[in-house]
Design a protein around this motif. Structure first.
Motif, PDB file in Angstrom:
ATOM      1  N   GLN A 242       0.880  -1.179   0.029  1.00 59.56           N
ATOM      2  CA  GLN A 242      -0.072   0.097  -0.065  1.00 59.56           C
ATOM      3  C   GLN A 242       0.868   1.237  -0.015  1.00 59.56           C
ATOM      4  OE1 GLN A 242      -2.695  -0.067   3.058  1.00 59.56           O
ATOM      5  NE2 GLN A 242      -3.984   1.680   2.147  1.00 59.56           N
ATOM      6  N   GLU A 243       1.800   1.318   0.852  1.00 57.36           N
ATOM      7  CA  GLU A 243       2.839   2.440   0.817  1.00 57.36           C
ATOM      8  C   GLU A 243       3.563   2.660  -0.447  1.00 57.36           C
ATOM      9  OE1 GLU A 243       6.561   4.291   1.166  1.00 57.36           O
ATOM     10  OE2 GLU A 243       6.243   2.271   0.982  1.00 57.36           O
TER      11      GLU A 243
ATOM     12  N   GLN B 131       2.448   1.645  -3.305  1.00 56.53           N
ATOM     13  CA  GLN B 131       1.593   2.048  -4.493  1.00 56.53           C
ATOM     14  C   GLN B 131       1.282   3.773  -4.285  1.00 56.53           C
ATOM     15  OE1 GLN B 131       0.800   0.441  -7.237  1.00 56.53           O
ATOM     16  NE2 GLN B 131      -0.308   2.515  -7.785  1.00 56.53           N
ATOM     17  N   GLN B 132       1.142   4.086  -2.866  1.00 56.59           N
ATOM     18  CA  GLN B 132       0.968   5.344  -2.557  1.00 56.59           C
ATOM     19  C   GLN B 132       2.237   6.485  -3.067  1.00 56.59           C
ATOM     20  OE1 GLN B 132       0.183   6.266   1.230  1.00 56.59           O
ATOM     21  NE2 GLN B 132      -0.601   8.073   1.030  1.00 56.59           N
TER      22      GLN B 132
ATOM     23  N   GLU C  36       2.205   6.957  -6.786  1.00 57.16           N
ATOM     24  CA  GLU C  36       1.298   7.893  -7.332  1.00 57.16           C
ATOM     25  C   GLU C  36       1.796   9.383  -7.032  1.00 57.16           C
ATOM     26  OE1 GLU C  36      -2.380   6.498  -5.466  1.00 57.16           O
ATOM     27  OE2 GLU C  36      -2.578   4.878  -6.403  1.00 57.16           O
TER      28      GLU C  36
END
Length: 74
Positions: free
Chosen positions: A31-32, A34-35, A38
């Motif tokens: 999750q980190e 991917q963030q 972005e």
């Protein structure tokens, strides 16, 4: 494995890999990562000036490498 700034030499049935940084895929929070990717993509779009563009592109390459390490291309 995510390898950043790498160089490899192959010879005499031996591979030597030199890197600036390395991370195990299992140590990367998906999750980190991917963030971060972005954010890096957005920073490339809004970068102004040569230095900002270079730094933003380096951060983007690192972020992509980390995401690819946890989502191998088959």
């Amino acid at each position: 494995m995510a390898l950043m700034g790498d160089f490899a030499r192959i010879g005499n049935n031996e591979i030597t890999v030199l890197v600036n940084d390395a991370e195990k895929g299992s140590d990367i929070d998906p999750q980190e990562a991917q963030q971060t990717l972005e954010i890096a993509e957005a920073n490339v779009k809004k970068a102004e000036g040569r230095r900002q563009k270079i730094e933003a592109n380096l951060a983007l390459r690192r972020a992509r490498t980390r995401v690819e390490a946890i989502n191998p291309i088959s």
